[in-house]
Design an enzyme around this catalytic site. Structure first.
Site, short mmCIF file in Angstrom:
data_model
loop_
_atom_site.label_atom_id
_atom_site.label_comp_id
_atom_site.label_asym_id
_atom_site.label_seq_id
_atom_site.Cartn_x
_atom_site.Cartn_y
_atom_site.Cartn_z
N CYS A 93 0.84 -1.19 0.00
CA CYS A 93 0.00 0.00 0.00
C CYS A 93 0.88 1.24 0.00
CB CYS A 93 -0.91 0.00 1.23
SG CYS A 93 -1.97 1.47 1.34
N CYS A 101 -1.26 6.50 6.64
CA CYS A 101 -2.37 5.76 7.25
C CYS A 101 -1.88 4.94 8.43
CB CYS A 101 -3.02 4.86 6.21
SG CYS A 101 -4.34 3.82 6.86
N CYS A 104 -2.30 -0.13 9.40
CA CYS A 104 -1.44 -1.32 9.37
C CYS A 104 -0.13 -1.03 10.08
CB CYS A 104 -1.15 -1.75 7.93
SG CYS A 104 -2.60 -2.37 7.04
N CYS A 189 -7.92 0.47 -0.14
CA CYS A 189 -7.19 -0.12 0.99
C CYS A 189 -6.91 -1.59 0.65
CB CYS A 189 -8.01 -0.01 2.26
SG CYS A 189 -7.32 -0.89 3.67
N GLN A 227 -16.61 -11.13 13.35
CA GLN A 227 -15.22 -11.20 12.91
C GLN A 227 -15.09 -10.68 11.48
OE1 GLN A 227 -12.48 -11.99 14.53
NE2 GLN A 227 -13.26 -12.89 16.41
N TYR A 256 -19.81 -13.82 27.15
CA TYR A 256 -19.60 -12.80 26.10
C TYR A 256 -19.96 -13.43 24.75
CZ TYR A 256 -16.63 -11.14 29.95
OH TYR A 256 -16.14 -10.77 31.18
N GLU A 280 -24.78 -12.60 27.33
CA GLU A 280 -24.35 -11.46 26.52
C GLU A 280 -24.97 -10.17 27.07
OE1 GLU A 280 -23.02 -8.69 24.15
OE2 GLU A 280 -22.21 -10.73 24.10
N ASP A 322 -14.99 -15.37 25.71
CA ASP A 322 -14.59 -14.58 24.55
C ASP A 322 -14.78 -13.10 24.88
OD1 ASP A 322 -13.87 -13.70 22.06
OD2 ASP A 322 -15.69 -14.38 21.05
N CYS A 349 -8.36 -11.56 21.97
CA CYS A 349 -7.84 -10.71 20.91
C CYS A 349 -6.70 -9.84 21.40
CB CYS A 349 -8.95 -9.83 20.34
SG CYS A 349 -9.75 -8.75 21.53
#
Length: 397
Positions: A93, A101, A104, A189, A227, A256, A280, A322, A349
């Site tokens: 990119c 940007c 990333c 992108c 996701q 979650y 949740e 999660d 994550c």
């Protein structure tokens, strides 16, 4: 796609714009590497600098982008590469680089080395925060069968199916600079699908997931959590099921739970004689979960810690965690272990939050017996982990 930062009160004279020649040290959590520069104001005579756009072992010129004389560390960009790593490549990119940007972190790195850097971070966080020394391999995640962008996904591109655009000065699509409110106008992108859904869109969409020998559809708000890598839902479902090995008739808590992704496949595994409870907090997500599960599992709406404090206090065989980026934290971990599950699958994550919570589980006799890591976010520093926690005194392994 990049995080904004709140302005801090200066702690001394600014060092923004200062340049130093350095040899870069190890990768650190957050998409940068560690370097040290001479600094007479520091008691040690050096200052820690977190540097983007570089690789361990490179000799570079860095330019400080954030930092004052009183800060514990500075932030910087590599603005000149004097001796490049063999793992350095040309970014796909044109907007990837210092001052451009911020979406990333690793476009200048080969895919194989990107995964190695992420593995180093996961390993370091588990060592520092949980006292564990474990091997880590970050696995590539292919696109689902039949995906027309599969070849691009294999190269770490065109995997983002949803993106939150900023607005340029004339209303153009734009993304933000790293740790800034400033925007960069983006015509294309490379990590994003050309037909990617705007994360600010309204309405309901249906996502189909083919995993573990079954196909299920999931209603989800267009601006709700799902996701963004097309191969992620099936990959994570199969990793969780492989870790927990659920048996017919078992009782499972899915915490979650979002719109019920894991709960739906867990209900298949434990069968009509088993029980699955999905918890949740988000009202809309819980409503979709009830529709998606269609009676195959119970749905409890409310913050996980509050729900567990007042309900479902009987033993459960298995738990799926999660949590959001900040992790489950001590109150939830302690409520989980109070239900004496034989296994907990922790989907994380953020490796730092995972490591902190793994340490809390260990205090209560639950050790990490398995770990898989997945490259669901190529070209960025983000990595997804699935850890298995089991009681050390259990013979149910």
């Amino acid at each position: 796609m990049s995080r904004q930062v709140r302005a801090r009160r200066p702690r001394g004279a600014s060092r923004v714009g200062a340049r130093f020649e350095v040899v870069v040290g190890p990768v650190a959590h957050g998409g940068h590497c560690v370097a040290r520069v001479p600094d007479e104001q520091s008691p040690s005579g050096t200052r820690v600098v977190f540097v983007r756009h570089t690789l361990p072992g490179e000799r570079i010129v860095l330019e400080v982008t954030e930092g004052t004389e009183g800060d514990r560390f500075w932030r910087a960009d590599a603005v000149e590469v004097l001796e490049a790593s063999p793992d350095r490549v040309a970014a796909p990119c044109r907007l990837a680089g210092p001052g451009l940007c911020g979406g990333c972190d690793f476009q200048h790195v080969t895919l194989e080395r990107q995964r190695g850097l992420k593995a180093d971070v996961v390993r370091e966080q588990l060592s520092r925060l949980a006292g564990l020394d474990v091997p880590v391999e970050v696995e590539a995640v292919p696109a689902p069968p039949g995906d027309p962008a599969a070849a691009d996904v294999d190269q770490g591109l065109r995997w983002r199916t949803r993106v939150q655009w900023a607005s340029g000065p004339r209303g153009e699509r734009a993304l933000r600079k790293h740790r800034s409110r400033e925007v960069v106008v983006v015509d294309d992108c490379p990590i994003t699908r050309r037909d990617a859904r705007d994360a600010a869109a309204r309405g309901t969409v249906v996502e189909r997931v083919d995993a573990a020998g079954a196909v299920h559809g999931f209603e989800v708000d267009a601006d709700g959590f799902w996701q963004v890598h097309p191969g992620a839902p099936a990959t994570l479902v199969e990793a969780v099921l492989a870790a927990l090995a659920p048996r017919p008739g078992e009782r499972v808590l899915d915490l979650y739970a979002g719109v019920g992704l894991f709960a739906r496949f867990l209900a298949d595994a434990v069968g009509p004689g088993g029980r699955v409870v999905a918890v949740e907090a988000d009202r809309r997500a819980a409503g979709h979960a009830a529709a998606n599960l269609a009676g195959a599992a119970e749905v409890a709406r409310g913050p996980v810690d509050r729900v567990l404090a007042t309900a479902y206090d009987e033993p459960f065989d298995l738990v799926v965690l999660d949590p959001p980026r900040e992790g489950a934290r001590r109150p939830v971990v302690e409520q989980v272990v109070a239900r004496s599950p034989r296994g907990v699958a922790y989907v994380a994550c953020d490796p730092a939050a995972l490591a902190r919570d793994v340490g809390i589980f260990a205090e209560h006799g639950y050790n990490m017996s398995g770990l898989r890591a997945f490259d669901l976010f190529p070209m960025t520093h983000h990595v997804e982990c699935v850890a298995l926690l089991e009681r050390t005194d259990s013979d149910l392994r």
